[in-house]
Scaffold this motif. Structure first.
Motif, PDB file in Angstrom:
ATOM      1  N   PRO A 183      10.585  -9.292  -3.007  1.00 50.45           N
ATOM      2  CA  PRO A 183      10.700  -7.838  -3.228  1.00 50.45           C
ATOM      3  C   PRO A 183      11.483  -7.170  -2.088  1.00 50.45           C
ATOM      4  O   PRO A 183      11.535  -7.659  -0.959  1.00 50.45           O
ATOM      5  N   HIS A 184      12.118  -6.057  -2.452  1.00 52.31           N
ATOM      6  CA  HIS A 184      12.769  -5.233  -1.420  1.00 52.31           C
ATOM      7  C   HIS A 184      11.689  -4.610  -0.532  1.00 52.31           C
ATOM      8  O   HIS A 184      10.641  -4.184  -1.010  1.00 52.31           O
ATOM      9  N   LEU A 185      11.978  -4.533   0.768  1.00 48.37           N
ATOM     10  CA  LEU A 185      11.004  -4.058   1.746  1.00 48.37           C
ATOM     11  C   LEU A 185      10.869  -2.530   1.693  1.00 48.37           C
ATOM     12  O   LEU A 185      11.872  -1.828   1.619  1.00 48.37           O
TER      13      LEU A 185
ATOM     14  N   TRP B 291       2.427   4.452   1.063  1.00 51.89           N
ATOM     15  CA  TRP B 291       3.691   3.729   1.323  1.00 51.89           C
ATOM     16  C   TRP B 291       4.615   3.824   0.108  1.00 51.89           C
ATOM     17  O   TRP B 291       4.191   4.157  -0.989  1.00 51.89           O
ATOM     18  N   TYR B 292       5.870   3.461   0.299  1.00 48.49           N
ATOM     19  CA  TYR B 292       6.878   3.566  -0.769  1.00 48.49           C
ATOM     20  C   TYR B 292       7.999   2.544  -0.481  1.00 48.49           C
ATOM     21  O   TYR B 292       8.041   1.919   0.564  1.00 48.49           O
ATOM     22  N   GLY B 293       8.934   2.461  -1.439  1.00 46.90           N
ATOM     23  CA  GLY B 293      10.150   1.667  -1.220  1.00 46.90           C
ATOM     24  C   GLY B 293      10.061   0.207  -1.584  1.00 46.90           C
ATOM     25  O   GLY B 293      11.085  -0.508  -1.635  1.00 46.90           O
ATOM     26  N   PHE B 294       8.877  -0.327  -1.780  1.00 46.69           N
ATOM     27  CA  PHE B 294       8.796  -1.717  -2.216  1.00 46.69           C
ATOM     28  C   PHE B 294       9.235  -1.813  -3.680  1.00 46.69           C
ATOM     29  O   PHE B 294       8.749  -1.030  -4.514  1.00 46.69           O
ATOM     30  N   HIS B 295      10.126  -2.780  -3.959  1.00 47.86           N
ATOM     31  CA  HIS B 295      10.703  -2.824  -5.320  1.00 47.86           C
ATOM     32  C   HIS B 295      11.124  -4.252  -5.637  1.00 47.86           C
ATOM     33  O   HIS B 295      11.638  -4.983  -4.778  1.00 47.86           O
ATOM     34  N   ASP B 296      10.901  -4.654  -6.871  1.00 48.36           N
ATOM     35  CA  ASP B 296      11.396  -5.969  -7.356  1.00 48.36           C
ATOM     36  C   ASP B 296      11.845  -5.774  -8.793  1.00 48.36           C
ATOM     37  O   ASP B 296      11.014  -5.695  -9.697  1.00 48.36           O
ATOM     38  N   GLN B 297      13.174  -5.726  -8.974  1.00 48.52           N
ATOM     39  CA  GLN B 297      13.680  -5.399 -10.311  1.00 48.52           C
ATOM     40  C   GLN B 297      13.606  -6.585 -11.277  1.00 48.52           C
ATOM     41  O   GLN B 297      13.766  -6.399 -12.482  1.00 48.52           O
TER      42      GLN B 297
ATOM     43  N   ILE C 279      -2.862   2.221  16.836  1.00 44.36           N
ATOM     44  CA  ILE C 279      -3.119   1.016  16.014  1.00 44.36           C
ATOM     45  C   ILE C 279      -1.815   0.616  15.308  1.00 44.36           C
ATOM     46  O   ILE C 279      -0.882   1.421  15.176  1.00 44.36           O
ATOM     47  N   ILE C 280      -1.816  -0.602  14.855  1.00 43.95           N
ATOM     48  CA  ILE C 280      -0.595  -1.105  14.145  1.00 43.95           C
ATOM     49  C   ILE C 280      -0.981  -1.383  12.698  1.00 43.95           C
ATOM     50  O   ILE C 280      -1.947  -2.093  12.414  1.00 43.95           O
ATOM     51  N   LEU C 281      -0.175  -0.772  11.808  1.00 45.81           N
ATOM     52  CA  LEU C 281      -0.335  -0.995  10.366  1.00 45.81           C
ATOM     53  C   LEU C 281       0.747  -2.010   9.915  1.00 45.81           C
ATOM     54  O   LEU C 281       1.933  -1.857  10.245  1.00 45.81           O
ATOM     55  N   SER C 282       0.312  -3.004   9.167  1.00 45.26           N
ATOM     56  CA  SER C 282       1.263  -3.992   8.606  1.00 45.26           C
ATOM     57  C   SER C 282       1.123  -4.010   7.084  1.00 45.26           C
ATOM     58  O   SER C 282      -0.009  -3.963   6.563  1.00 45.26           O
ATOM     59  N   ILE C 283       2.267  -4.143   6.360  1.00 41.68           N
ATOM     60  CA  ILE C 283       2.257  -4.198   4.896  1.00 41.68           C
ATOM     61  C   ILE C 283       3.413  -5.087   4.403  1.00 41.68           C
ATOM     62  O   ILE C 283       4.493  -5.103   4.984  1.00 41.68           O
ATOM     63  N   TRP C 284       3.125  -5.811   3.384  1.00 36.44           N
ATOM     64  CA  TRP C 284       4.203  -6.550   2.662  1.00 36.44           C
ATOM     65  C   TRP C 284       3.824  -6.619   1.193  1.00 36.44           C
ATOM     66  O   TRP C 284       2.669  -6.422   0.825  1.00 36.44           O
TER      67      TRP C 284
ATOM     68  N   SER D  45       7.674 -10.240   0.401  1.00 36.73           N
ATOM     69  CA  SER D  45       8.724  -9.536   1.132  1.00 36.73           C
ATOM     70  C   SER D  45       8.488  -9.738   2.617  1.00 36.73           C
ATOM     71  O   SER D  45       7.491 -10.324   3.044  1.00 36.73           O
ATOM     72  N   SER D  46       9.407  -9.230   3.411  1.00 37.93           N
ATOM     73  CA  SER D  46       9.190  -9.220   4.859  1.00 37.93           C
ATOM     74  C   SER D  46       8.027  -8.266   5.184  1.00 37.93           C
ATOM     75  O   SER D  46       7.633  -7.425   4.368  1.00 37.93           O
TER      76      SER D  46
END
Length: 1515
Positions: A481-483, A510-516, A568-573, A582-583
């Motif tokens: 997927p796009h990051l 969050w937003y912007g994650f995409h897999d066409q 704090i650190i937020l991580s998402i994929w 995705s990355s």
């Protein structure tokens, strides 16, 4: 009679009526002048004749005088019996008419001899004509007209058909019985002269009669011969139909083959292909093919075909005639399903014998295969479990299963399609009976991301029927997927739970994650106070994608409560539906409070100046996948891979290829790789590891090399705490076949400490196993490949060393057995692991069927290669034996000429299953053969062979042996060729040296139509015999036939000068024992015919030069008797030709006579005086030929002998007794003189003084005559007969005795010069001697010798300077002679002397003449020409230049020119002088300035020979 005064008249009339016919009178005339002086003169004799000639008969010398028919344009007519006893015959008037006695076609022609040659070219065939003849005597009286009928027929019979078989039945070309051959004929026609007889013979080639000679069957129209006859030999019946003009036409049958054996069986196949199809897919039609049926003897006549069940008899499709087709389609039928059937073909040969062959069994299956397991894509490790998605774009795995209860499945076709009908890399993949396949694609043919693919699997059974099934769709997505990233609102809230404990709830957006392609399935979120841990979120929080909006919100409770102002650190994929991640997007957020109570607030993203977390400058505020490059960390990274990891105090990793559920060591992919890792040492935990990074690279190279572009890409990928990865290469970059790749995993233990772990290499294997060159599946046993076996219950196959897999390993083998390559109708595919052989027992293999093993080698990555064996055939039968010939040309011969070679040829050997592998041949001597002792030679597949360098014996017989060996090792029966006898000698010639008479008893048989004589004779084979006889009181209308042992031929008759007819027949007997010989005269005969027959045996003398005897029996016919035999192989053909030169065929081209016929007649329009040479070519059955020549030429003779120079010498013995010696010259240059006779009378042709008697020799007759008186006139009549029975009669002049020689007072003799060159003189050379240049011929002429008693001859001689050149030579009455082939000397003078001799034998004195011979041109003396130039005049003198023959006149020619070859000064063509003045001009048209003259002088004899002298003179 008294003198009658008649005054001055010069004629007188006398009354002679009182004189009788035949009286001779003479008249005397006296003349008296006025002085009373008288002289007298006597006339020649006058014969009184008042009666016309006596009529005779006309004989046509044509067609052997058989009848009135004439068969050629030129025919000879003879006038016989015409006579006139008084004045004699003068000539005949001959004409032709259409009415008896009227010459309306050809007017009367005077003929002065007793025969006449008629040209009938303008006559019409078939019309009746008359030859009309009258005889005129010397008195001019005409006889009665005699007419002879004739019909011209120059054409042989027409039409005609010769048919094999029994009359009344249909014509046949073949028959099965070998003991009798029948034939008949019809439709011969001759409208002009009608048919006369038939002759019929039997041979092995058209128009040959080598088996049965031509025999006369009269007017019968059928014939039968007894055998036995040779099977397979084609026999031809030749019929010769002859008309009454003795012209014949030959017709031949189309041939009859004797065959007592059935045809050779062939092979029968069913189905549309080239071979046999065991299963057919249609009930309503069937195709049947066959080949190999043959019949070397009588050929195949037709085929009959039917279809049956194995135990039935044409119970499915009825028997039907299929002519000579070799392939048929039977339609409109209904064949039973799933029942074994056979097709049977019957081959019937020409004699109706048959041989049948059935096909292998076949079964009708009209239903296609059915799906047992629907085709589907196998997504075992290249997709998320249970989902129709796939991330691997270079490999497809398919599996399926179809079943068919009747016929096996033999083929699968795979087609890959997309829903948008675009191109796919697998348009059509054809497989055998496999049930799964792995399809590998290279970088140019990867599947397209986002496309949905489905496969259509078509399964076809052995009957050719197919069914198809489609897979479900599979979606391809090889990209993660796009990051995306976090965005506001990000909030937090502190709350108390029921126990009073404080907890923090965070809400994230969050937003912007995409897999066409496949879409987002899950989001993964972690919260930590550090870079990679997830202690605040208690691990990874999974949020299902709801796809409701572009922004996604979620809330969850942290494990610890947060306080304001901390970070704090937020991580998402994101993970798509294929399972690709995705990355990781990481952000640092600051906790901000919105109220003083610090119970809620927002999380603010730190966008810059964030902290770096590792020594490689990774931070949360940099560009994705980029470090914080501007920050100076001053921290050094420490790699402890080779130090601390060894002490097991920190956690270590084992890295593996593939995902956890399937570890890989090999991959067929060209696009994607996956890996995972796990803890190695049990005493430690991954909890101390901050994060993992992975990378790929070529084994033995730097990290990332061969996979990434290290100038543009970071080879390391951060996956946090995850323990696996999937990576697919971008377009235009692919994994390399045969290359090994390594996974690198970097585990971070602290901010600046890490260790790198790597996997074992994985081999990229993108190709299936290959078949090693020269290797193959061996059937039968493991030592060799057997293509043919002769057992049916077991089979073994081995394939060790056949397959090679250089990259990965062979995983297993699958083996099947079927009736076609890649078929498994006998043994379905079974997995035999890594075994390289298989043994099948307790099975049944059908004889004649070819079976194939198919072995499929599958490698570690699932790619496979299938190899079919070359097949093996079950052959339990011996080869079918054929026919063997004893020549190399597939024909047999009873004899051969070579002693060094023995040749064989053969055909018809067959083996329908394994085929003929080779032939074994041998040969043996007849009567000494023992097959166990014969040495056989392997000649391969050749159907001819020659044994060479032998030493065969003349007269011995040999035969050949042939047997065929099939590929299964079976031998056919040994077949013998017919024996062949060696004959090294050609036909030889013999002649009859002498004869001895054989006593015979002759019987006569008289019928209304013929007279025949018959006698028996005991004959010895190859002996020569002579039959000769005479017939009297017969006419020319006589036709005689000689018959002996079914052999008949016309006897050629020749009329003798004494009125008898004679025949002479010489033959070499081909028979042994007592034979009956008959001579028939089939014509109207005189009342008292007399026939005398003699039979003689010859004492043979071998002489090829004398083997041919030629005789002329008529103007246009010759007989040729042959003394040619071959006692070993006998004569095969005898051909005769005639020409005007030895060995030539200008008269008659070679024509063949029967080999038993030693006699032939040649008819042709022979020209008188033509030399005839006979050439005979005889060939024996060993093909050896001899050429015989008749030797001395026979000269055609149409004329009687030349009788001349009758000289009668009379000497008185006593007063009344006189001895009379009559001599004459008789010459017959053509046939020679047979005999002469003489008679003497007082008048010409009379015999009143002496009766006719044979002369003492052919040139004189001596008679003692009484009572002759002085002055008597005596006439001697001489008759000479030549060897063609033509007579010349010559009467001497009255004989008067004189004693004086001839007078030469007026006589002269002169030479007739003969020169090589002609020459024209300008002036006569009188008073000069004759001269000539020819040195080999002298010609001279003479005349004016006088003698009152008649000169009877001249004689001459030639001498030179006393030497005799030609001694006295009798020139007869010639007045000119030519002497050739002389050797005359140039310059010598030759003198001729001539004498005349009279009837008394007295010779005159000689008369002379001379001639000079100059055979060479004038010679040059070597002296030079004298040239004097004065006052413009050039005086030339060449007196001493030439040396000439004395006495030979010469003259000169002169040419003077200003240039060589020109005559512009002088051109003198003739001068007798040797001096000449030339006026020299100052210039000419050729030369303006004369400085030199070119001179040519030629000296020429009167013979025309000359010499030229050339010189030049400078002025």
């Amino acid at each position: 009679m008294d003198i009658v005064a008649n005054g001055m008249e010069t004629s007188a009339i006398f009354n002679l009526s009182t004189l009788s016919d035949g009286s001779q009178i003479f008249f005397t005339v006296n003349a008296t002048d006025y002085a009373g002086l008288s002289t007298s003169s006597e006339s020649l004799e006058l014969v009184i004749d008042t009666s016309p000639p006596l009529s005779g008969r006309v004989t046509i010398l044509n067609n052997l005088q058989r009848n009135i028919f004439i068969n050629q344009e030129l025919t000879t007519v003879r006038f016989e019996g015409f006579s006139d006893p008084h004045s004699g015959l003068d000539y005949f008037n001959v004409g032709i008419g259409t009415i008896e006695g009227i010459t309306d076609i050809k007017s009367e022609t005077k003929v002065f001899i007793d025969f006449f040659e008629l040209n009938l070219a303008q006559m019409i065939d078939g019309h009746l004509y008359f030859i009309i003849v009258q005889a005129i005597n010397r008195a001019g009286l005409v006889s009665q007209t005699v007419s002879k009928r004739f019909v011209l027929d120059r054409t042989a019979p027409t039409g005609g058909h010769v048919l094999d078989g029994i009359i009344g039945s249909a014509e046949i070309d073949y028959q099965s019985h070998i003991c009798v051959i029948n034939a008949y004929w019809k439709d011969f026609y001759d409208p002009e002269s009608g048919l006369a007889f038939f002759r019929v013979g039997l041979g092995t080639d058209p128009y040959q009669t080598d088996e049965r000679p031509l025999k006369d069957v009269e007017m019968m129209t059928e014939v039968s011969w007894n055998g036995p006859f040779v099977p397979g030999q084609k026999y031809f019946v030749t019929v010769e139909a002859c008309n009454n003009a003795n012209l014949c036409t030959r017709r031949v049958s189309d041939g009859l083959i004797v065959d007592n054996s059935p045809p050779i069986r062939g092979l029968v196949h069913v189905g549309p292909g080239e071979g046999h199809d065991k299963y057919l897919g249609h009930r309503s039609s069937i195709r049947i093919n066959w080949q190999g049926f043959e019949d070397p003897q009588s050929d195949i006549d037709h085929f009959e075909v039917c279809v049956s069940t194995p135990k039935g008899d044409c119970d499915v499709v009825a028997l039907s005639n299929r002519l000579l087709h070799s392939s048929i389609i039977i339609s409109n039928i209904r064949l039973p399903i799933n029942i074994s059937l056979i097709a049977t073909v019957w081959a019937l040969n020409g004699v109706g014998m048959n041989a049948s062959k059935s096909s292998d069994m076949f079964i009708i299956d009209d239903t296609p295969p059915v799906v047992f397991k629907a085709p589907n894509f196998v997504l075992k490790y290249n997709s998320a479990n249970g989902k129709p998605f796939q991330w691997e774009k270079s490999i497809l795995h398919l599996e399926w299963e179809f079943k068919d209860d009747i016929s096996p499945i033999v083929r699968h076709e795979i087609s890959l399609k997309t829903h948008h009908e675009g191109h796919t890399p697998v348009e059509r993949l054809v497989l055998g009976s496999e049930r799964h396949v792995t399809v590998r694609l290279d970088g140019k043919n990867w599947l397209n991301d986002g496309d949905k693919y489905y496969a259509i699997v078509t399964s076809c059974n052995a009957a050719g029927l197919c069914s198809s099934e489609q897979t479900s769709d599979v979606l391809l997505d090889s990209t993660p997927p796009h990051l995306g990233g976090f965005k506001q609102p990000l909030t937090w809230t502190n709350n108390n739970n029921a126990h009073g404990n404080n907890f923090t709830n965070v809400t994230l957006t969050w937003y912007g994650f995409h897999d066409q392609e496949s879409g987002i399935e899950n989001y993964y979120v972690t919260v930590s106070r550090s870079y990679s841990f997830s202690e605040l979120s208690n691990g990874v929080i999974i949020i299902k994608n709801s796809n409701q909006s572009e922004s996604v919100h979620t809330s969850f409770v942290l494990t610890e409560s947060m306080s304001p102002d901390e970070s704090i650190i937020l991580s998402i994929w994101a993970q798509n539906n294929v399972g690709l991640n995705s990355s990781v997007a990481r952000v640092t957020v600051n906790v901000l409070s919105e109220a003083s109570r610090n119970v809620m607030g927002i999380l603010e993203v730190e966008k810059h100046s964030c902290d770096i977390h590792f020594c490689n400058k990774d931070c949360t505020c940099a560009v994705i996948d980029r470090p914080c490059a501007e920050v100076n960390a001053n921290v050094t990274c420490i790699d402890i891979s080779s130090t601390d990891t060894q002490n097991q105090t920190i956690p270590t990793c084992d890295v593996y290829w593939g995902l956890p559920h399937e570890i890989l060591n090999f991959s067929a992919s060209s696009a994607c790789l996956s890996g995972h890792w796990s803890q190695t040492n049990e005493g430690s935990s991954f909890e101390n590891i901050h994060r993992f990074e992975w990378s790929l690279g070529v084994h033995g190279h730097a990290v990332g090399e061969g996979v990434y572009d290290l100038k543009l890409e970071n080879p390391w990928t951060d996956v946090g705490q995850r323990l696996e990865f999937i990576y697919c290469l971008p377009v235009n970059r692919s994994l390399v076949h045969g290359e090994r790749y390594v996974i690198y995993v970097r585990a971070w233990y602290s901010k600046n400490t890490y260790a790198v772990f790597k996997s074992s290499p994985i081999m990229i294997d993108q190709s299936p196993p290959n078949v090693r060159r020269g290797r193959y599946i061996r059937e039968g046993n493991c030592l060799q490949d057997l293509d043919f076996i002769d057992w049916t219950d077991k089979i073994m196959a081995c394939w060790d060393g056949v397959f090679a897999e250089p990259q990965s390993f062979i995983d297993h083998f699958s083996v099947s057995l079927g009736t076609s390559p890649h078929n498994d109708d006998i043994l379905q595919q079974i997995d035999v692991g890594l075994s390289t052989n298989i043994s099948l027992h307790n099975i049944y293999l059908n004889p004649g069927t070819r079976y194939y093993f198919t072995v499929i080698a599958v490698n570690s990555v699932g790619l496979h290669t299938g190899l079919a064996s070359d097949g093996f055939i079950i052959d339990t039968d011996n080869p079918i034996d054929g026919v063997v010939f004893n020549t190399i040309g597939h024909k047999s011969s009873a004899f051969q000429k070579s002693t060094a070679t023995f040749e064989l040829s053969w055909h018809g050997f067959q083996d329908h299953f394994s085929g003929i592998k080779h032939y074994l041949v041998a040969f043996a001597k007849d009567a000494e053969s023992n097959e166990l002792n014969n040495f056989f030679t392997n000649v391969g597949l050749s159907n001819t062979f020659s044994f060479t360098k032998l030493n065969l014996l003349h007269g011995e017989s040999y035969f050949g042996l042939v047997k065929a060996v099939d590929a299964a090792g079976h031998e056919s029966a040994t077949v013998r060729s017919p024996k062949q006898t060696v004959d090294t000698t050609p036909p030889n010639g013999v002649f009859c040296g002498s004869t001895k008479s054989i006593q015979i008893d002759v019987s006569h048989t008289v019928t209304d139509e013929s007279l025949s004589v018959r006698f028996n004779a005991n004959l010895t084979k190859d002996n020569m015999y002579v039959i000769h006889g005479k017939i009297q009181n017969a006419t020319y209308e006589l036709y005689s036939i000689l018959k002996m042992d079914k052999y008949s031929l016309p006897l050629q008759l020749q009329k003798r000068h004494d009125g008898w007819f004679g025949y002479n027949y010489m033959f070499l007997s081909s028979l042994e024992g007592l034979q009956t010989i008959t001579i028939e005269l089939e014509t109207t005969l005189a009342e008292h015919i007399i026939q005398i027959v003699d039979f003689e045996e010859c004492i043979l003398v071998e002489n090829n030069s004398a083997a041919i005897s030629v005789n002329q029996i008529g103007p246009f016919s010759l007989t040729v008797s042959l003394g040619i035999l071959d006692s070993e192989s006998e004569l095969k053909t005898v051909s005769i030709g005639a020409g005007t030169t030895e060995g030539g065929f200008q008269i008659k081209s070679l024509f063949e006579v029967h080999n038993r016929n030693n006699f032939a007649v040649i008819t042709a329009p022979f020209v008188h005086g033509t030399p005839i040479y006979i050439t005979v070519i005889a060939e024996n059955h060993a093909s050896l030929t001899s050429v015989f020549h008749s030797g001395k030429a026979l000269i055609i003779d149409h004329t009687p002998p030349i009788v001349s120079d009758i000289d009668v010498a009379v000497s008185v013995i006593t007063g009344n007794s006189t001895k009379m010696l009559t001599t004459w010259k008789v010459l017959d240059d053509e046939s020679d003189v047979q005999l002469c006779s003489c008679l003497i009378g007082s008048t010409p042709l009379s015999a009143d003084i002496q009766e006719e008697r044979d002369s003492d020799t052919s040139q004189y007759c001596q008679s003692d005559i009484l009572n002759l008186s002085n002055g008597d006139r005596v006439f001697v009549t001489v008759k000479c007969v030549n060897k063609v029975e033509i007579t010349t009669t010559l009467v001497s002049r009255p004989v008067i005795i004189y004693l004086e020689p001839p007078n030469n007072s007026q006589a002269f003799v002169r030479f007739v010069p003969i020169s090589k060159d002609s020459f024209s003189m300008t002036a006569p050379l009188s008073a000069q001697s004759s001269a000539q240049s020819n040195a080999s011929i002298l010609q001279m002429e003479w005349n004016n010798f006088k003698d009152p008693s008649e000169i009877t001859s001249y004689r001459y001689r030639i001498q030179s300077n006393g030497d005799i050149v030609v001694d006295w030579t009798d020139a007869g009455l010639k007045d000119m002679c030519s002497n050739e082939h002389l050797k005359l000397t140039s310059g010598e003078t030759y003198t001729a002397e001539i004498q005349a001799v009279n009837g008394g034998g007295f010779a005159s004195s000689v008369v002379k003449s001379s001639l000079i011979v100059a055979s060479e041109p004038p010679a040059l003396t070597g002296s030079h020409l004298s040239a004097v130039f004065s006052n413009g005049k050039l005086t030339l003198d060449w007196e001493n230049v030439f040396d000439t023959v004395t006495g030979v006149p010469t003259h000169y020619s002169l040419v003077v020119g200003s240039r060589d070859g020109f005559s512009d000064i002088a051109d003198v063509t003739y001068t007798r002088d040797h001096v000449y003045d030339v006026i020299v001009p100052s210039s000419t048209l050729v030369s303006s300035n004369l400085t030199e003259l070119y001179i040519k002088v030629s000296c020429t004899y009167t013979t025309g020979m000359f010499t030229t002298y050339s010189t030049s003179h400078k002025l």
